[in-house]
Design a protein around this motif. Structure first.
Motif, mmCIF file in Angstrom:
data_model
loop_
_atom_site.group_PDB
_atom_site.id
_atom_site.type_symbol
_atom_site.label_atom_id
_atom_site.label_comp_id
_atom_site.label_asym_id
_atom_site.label_seq_id
_atom_site.Cartn_x
_atom_site.Cartn_y
_atom_site.Cartn_z
ATOM 1 N N LEU A 58 2.036 -5.328 -12.755
ATOM 2 C CA LEU A 58 2.804 -5.011 -11.554
ATOM 3 C C LEU A 58 2.753 -3.528 -11.189
ATOM 4 O O LEU A 58 2.681 -3.178 -10.008
ATOM 5 C CB LEU A 58 4.260 -5.445 -11.739
ATOM 6 C CG LEU A 58 4.482 -6.946 -11.674
ATOM 7 C CD1 LEU A 58 5.839 -7.318 -12.257
ATOM 8 C CD2 LEU A 58 4.349 -7.433 -10.239
ATOM 9 N N PHE A 59 2.790 -2.651 -12.170
ATOM 10 C CA PHE A 59 2.949 -1.221 -11.880
ATOM 11 C C PHE A 59 1.662 -0.414 -11.803
ATOM 12 O O PHE A 59 1.652 0.657 -11.190
ATOM 13 C CB PHE A 59 3.876 -0.578 -12.919
ATOM 14 C CG PHE A 59 5.312 -0.931 -12.734
ATOM 15 C CD1 PHE A 59 6.052 -0.397 -11.683
ATOM 16 C CD2 PHE A 59 5.950 -1.811 -13.600
ATOM 17 C CE1 PHE A 59 7.383 -0.727 -11.498
ATOM 18 C CE2 PHE A 59 7.281 -2.147 -13.435
ATOM 19 C CZ PHE A 59 8.001 -1.606 -12.377
ATOM 20 N N HIS A 60 0.569 -0.865 -12.400
ATOM 21 C CA HIS A 60 -0.590 0.018 -12.562
ATOM 22 C C HIS A 60 -1.174 0.519 -11.238
ATOM 23 O O HIS A 60 -1.670 1.632 -11.164
ATOM 24 C CB HIS A 60 -1.666 -0.638 -13.432
ATOM 25 C CG HIS A 60 -2.485 -1.673 -12.748
ATOM 26 N ND1 HIS A 60 -2.000 -2.922 -12.422
ATOM 27 C CD2 HIS A 60 -3.768 -1.629 -12.314
ATOM 28 C CE1 HIS A 60 -2.945 -3.614 -11.835
ATOM 29 N NE2 HIS A 60 -4.037 -2.844 -11.752
ATOM 30 N N ASP A 61 -1.139 -0.286 -10.186
ATOM 31 C CA ASP A 61 -1.647 0.128 -8.872
ATOM 32 C C ASP A 61 -0.541 0.167 -7.813
ATOM 33 O O ASP A 61 -0.828 0.243 -6.620
ATOM 34 C CB ASP A 61 -2.744 -0.838 -8.395
ATOM 35 C CG ASP A 61 -4.086 -0.605 -9.072
ATOM 36 O OD1 ASP A 61 -4.293 0.474 -9.670
ATOM 37 O OD2 ASP A 61 -4.941 -1.510 -8.999
ATOM 38 N N ALA A 62 0.693 0.134 -8.243
ATOM 39 C CA ALA A 62 1.830 -0.006 -7.331
ATOM 40 C C ALA A 62 2.043 1.179 -6.398
ATOM 41 O O ALA A 62 2.703 1.038 -5.370
ATOM 42 C CB ALA A 62 3.116 -0.247 -8.127
ATOM 43 N N ARG A 63 1.472 2.313 -6.737
ATOM 44 C CA ARG A 63 1.670 3.498 -5.899
ATOM 45 C C ARG A 63 0.355 4.164 -5.512
ATOM 46 O O ARG A 63 0.279 5.381 -5.344
ATOM 47 C CB ARG A 63 2.613 4.497 -6.587
ATOM 48 C CG ARG A 63 4.063 4.049 -6.554
ATOM 49 C CD ARG A 63 4.552 3.893 -5.117
ATOM 50 N NE ARG A 63 5.892 3.370 -4.993
ATOM 51 C CZ ARG A 63 6.194 2.100 -4.708
ATOM 52 N NH1 ARG A 63 5.233 1.207 -4.571
ATOM 53 N NH2 ARG A 63 7.451 1.719 -4.565
ATOM 54 N N ARG A 64 -0.656 3.349 -5.302
ATOM 55 C CA ARG A 64 -1.910 3.879 -4.745
ATOM 56 C C ARG A 64 -1.647 4.348 -3.328
ATOM 57 O O ARG A 64 -0.826 3.763 -2.621
ATOM 58 C CB ARG A 64 -2.995 2.802 -4.728
ATOM 59 C CG ARG A 64 -3.573 2.472 -6.089
ATOM 60 C CD ARG A 64 -4.798 1.599 -5.935
ATOM 61 N NE ARG A 64 -5.909 2.369 -5.427
ATOM 62 C CZ ARG A 64 -6.836 2.954 -6.177
ATOM 63 N NH1 ARG A 64 -6.799 2.845 -7.477
ATOM 64 N NH2 ARG A 64 -7.807 3.630 -5.627
ATOM 65 N N VAL A 65 -2.377 5.360 -2.895
ATOM 66 C CA VAL A 65 -2.239 5.835 -1.517
ATOM 67 C C VAL A 65 -3.480 5.510 -0.686
ATOM 68 O O VAL A 65 -3.490 5.729 0.515
ATOM 69 C CB VAL A 65 -1.903 7.346 -1.451
ATOM 70 C CG1 VAL A 65 -0.529 7.608 -2.057
ATOM 71 C CG2 VAL A 65 -2.985 8.176 -2.113
ATOM 72 N N ASN A 66 -4.525 5.004 -1.345
ATOM 73 C CA ASN A 66 -5.706 4.529 -0.625
ATOM 74 C C ASN A 66 -6.456 3.540 -1.509
ATOM 75 O O ASN A 66 -6.147 3.401 -2.692
ATOM 76 C CB ASN A 66 -6.605 5.695 -0.179
ATOM 77 C CG ASN A 66 -7.228 6.432 -1.342
ATOM 78 O OD1 ASN A 66 -7.986 5.864 -2.126
ATOM 79 N ND2 ASN A 66 -6.915 7.709 -1.465
#
Length: 171
Positions: A58-66
């Protein structure tokens, strides 16, 4: 063991509330569900902490910006988990440290270390087919993941939706 059970639907809602990319993009919801499924399959073979593996998904890519190069996205995902610690994320210090480090380091190419981090990293790498890359055996951490490559590749290339995981998340 978790201090208390996790409410995955609430965690997912908290993630989505701040997620800026398309939910159906390369690093979105269906990817997270395949990483969850991949990770649990690896964990069943290598003895990894399944709860940490689920949270990593759930968290590993949860805050990608692109959807392309984003070197600090794992760190931001770990930081998000940290902000939810105590309210939605319930792990003791040592297990939380595993989650945080697995998120922070997941794109660094490591192939040795703690069994739980290895399961997390392999779970993500097994889904590289979604962007046209076949995972290389020498870049996977576990024999369990190496054995899963053909199965995972088909699922990733086909943007397979893991319905049982999505249902677990209330989706």
């Amino acid at each position: 063991m978790s201090i208390m059970p996790h409410d995955y639907a609430a965690i997912l809602k908290a993630i989505i509330d701040g997620y800026t990319l398309p939910l159906t993009g390369y690093h979105g919801l269906h990817h997270w569900a395949r990483v969850w499924d991949n990770g649990l399959r690896v964990a069943s073979e290598n003895g990894a902490d399944e709860e940490v593996v689920r949270l990593f998904a759930l968290f590993h890519d949860a805050r990608r910006v692109n959807e392309h190069i984003d070197p600090d996205h794992g760190l931001r995902g770990g930081d998000l988990a940290h902000t939810l610690r105590g309210s939605l994320v319930h792990l003791d210090d040592s297990r939380f440290d595993l989650l945080y480090e697995a998120c922070r380091l997941h794109t660094d190419g490591h192939t040795t270390g703690d069994a739980t981090m290895l399961a997390c990293w392999d779970a993500d790498r097994l889904d590289l087919g979604r962007v046209g890359i076949r995972p290389r055996a020498d870049r996977l951490c576990t024999d369990a993941a190496r054995a899963l490559v053909p199965w995972a590749q088909l699922r990733a290339e086909g943007d397979h939706r893991v319905e049982e995981v999505l249902q677990c998340w209330g989706w």
